[in-house]
Motif scaffolding. Structure first.
Motif, mmCIF file in Angstrom:
data_model
loop_
_atom_site.group_PDB
_atom_site.id
_atom_site.type_symbol
_atom_site.label_atom_id
_atom_site.label_comp_id
_atom_site.label_asym_id
_atom_site.label_seq_id
_atom_site.Cartn_x
_atom_site.Cartn_y
_atom_site.Cartn_z
ATOM 1 N N ASP A 39 0.684 -1.245 0.146
ATOM 2 C CA ASP A 39 0.200 -0.114 0.125
ATOM 3 C C ASP A 39 0.684 1.245 -0.220
ATOM 4 O O ASP A 39 0.704 2.325 -0.816
ATOM 5 N N LEU A 70 -6.267 3.895 -7.345
ATOM 6 C CA LEU A 70 -7.890 3.149 -7.392
ATOM 7 C C LEU A 70 -7.259 1.722 -7.130
ATOM 8 O O LEU A 70 -7.733 0.937 -6.512
ATOM 9 N N PHE A 73 -6.229 0.861 -3.741
ATOM 10 C CA PHE A 73 -7.307 0.740 -2.571
ATOM 11 C C PHE A 73 -7.857 -0.540 -3.021
ATOM 12 O O PHE A 73 -7.977 -1.414 -1.714
ATOM 13 N N ILE A 77 -8.310 -3.693 0.042
ATOM 14 C CA ILE A 77 -9.493 -4.054 0.421
ATOM 15 C C ILE A 77 -9.668 -5.730 0.232
ATOM 16 O O ILE A 77 -10.156 -6.473 1.209
ATOM 17 N N SER B 46 0.061 9.095 2.986
ATOM 18 C CA SER B 46 -1.128 10.173 2.245
ATOM 19 C C SER B 46 -1.107 11.466 2.452
ATOM 20 O O SER B 46 -1.264 12.290 1.430
ATOM 21 N N PHE B 75 -9.583 11.687 -3.144
ATOM 22 C CA PHE B 75 -9.521 10.208 -3.490
ATOM 23 C C PHE B 75 -8.608 9.565 -2.305
ATOM 24 O O PHE B 75 -8.850 8.671 -1.540
ATOM 25 N N THR B 79 -9.956 7.285 0.889
ATOM 26 C CA THR B 79 -9.479 5.834 0.823
ATOM 27 C C THR B 79 -8.371 5.501 1.782
ATOM 28 O O THR B 79 -8.701 4.190 2.407
ATOM 29 N N VAL B 82 -9.745 4.220 5.315
ATOM 30 C CA VAL B 82 -10.520 2.884 5.230
ATOM 31 C C VAL B 82 -9.955 1.569 5.004
ATOM 32 O O VAL B 82 -9.921 0.763 5.642
ATOM 33 N N ALA B 83 -8.700 1.791 3.981
ATOM 34 C CA ALA B 83 -8.054 0.442 3.702
ATOM 35 C C ALA B 83 -7.142 0.253 4.942
ATOM 36 O O ALA B 83 -7.136 -1.031 5.321
#
Lengths: 87, 143
Positions: A39, A70, A73, A77, B46, B75, B79, B82-83
């Motif tokens: 990540d 995108l 992410f 998940i 981030s 974005f 995100t 959450v991830a």
């Protein structure tokens, strides 16, 4: 000026930063360690694409950065669901 | 004059974002535990990528590039929490070992690992006790 800084300072430092989590990706004791390392590598790849778009004045690389974010992410998940439901 | 300010602000944002990303990369190698690693990595990375994207937006001063960069920042900020929350929850659920210097684990014994919920204090188990569904409808009332 900002393009010179981006080329000679920012891109080498970001290259070091994207190479460091590979250590955790290889050594990481559990699966979530490796997912977190991937990540972070995806987020640094977004920054590298944005810096490249800044240096060469090619805004198409910003679209590539959005797509990489995108995919990172969705992958995180998916790995979280897979890890949690495995037991 | 405007372009000089543009260059200075853009270079500052770029260097700050690079520093934050480097801190995140070092933290993910050096921290002793997955939760400490996520704490170092998700926030700093981030914010660093957001700073770099904003530097691109300031440097270009073109509406097409600015919209793309701001969309990327939004974005990323929506995100990344959450991830990292989901992967941390999964790591706690499968029993990844915690750091041995940790003092207290307040979640210990509270997770129902069979139903994947916090036992006793969340809405799902309250509904299960009452026998109603998520919208309040009566479920399996015969039992």
């Amino acid at each position: 000026m900002v393009q010179t800084i981006a080329l000679w300072v920012v891109l080498p430092l970001l290259s070091i930063a994207v190479a460091l989590p590979v250590i955790r990706l290889v050594r990481g004791p559990s699966l979530p360690d490796r997912v977190v390392a991937l990540d972070v590598m995806g987020t640094i790849a977004i920054a590298i694409f944005a810096t490249y778009a800044l240096i060469n004045r090619k805004p198409a690389f910003l679209d590539a950065a959005l797509v990489v974010g995108l995919i990172g992410f969705i992958g995180t998940i998916a790995f979280a669901y897979y890890t949690e439901r495995r037991i | 004059m405007i372009s000089v300010i543009q260059e200075i602000v853009s270079a500052g944002l770029l260097i700050a974002g690079t520093f934050l990303l480097l801190v995140a990369a070092i933290g993910i190698v050096r921290m002793p535990d997955i939760f400490l690693r996520m704490s170092a990595a998700s926030k700093a990375s981030s914010l660093g990528a957001g700073c770099v994207l904003l530097a691109v937006a300031v440097s270009a001063a073109d509406i097409a590039i600015t919209v793309r960069a701001v969309a990327g920042v939004l974005f990323l900020f929506l995100t990344a929490p959450v991830a990292s929350h989901m992967i941390g929850r999964a790591a706690y659920m499968i029993g990844v070992p915690l750091w041995k210097g940790m003092v207290i684990d307040e979640l210990k014994g509270h997770y129902d690992t069979r139903r994947h919920t916090l036992s006793g204090i969340d809405g799902a188990s309250r509904r299960a006790q009452r026998g109603t569904g998520p919208l309040g409808e009566v479920r399996d009332a015969g039992r």
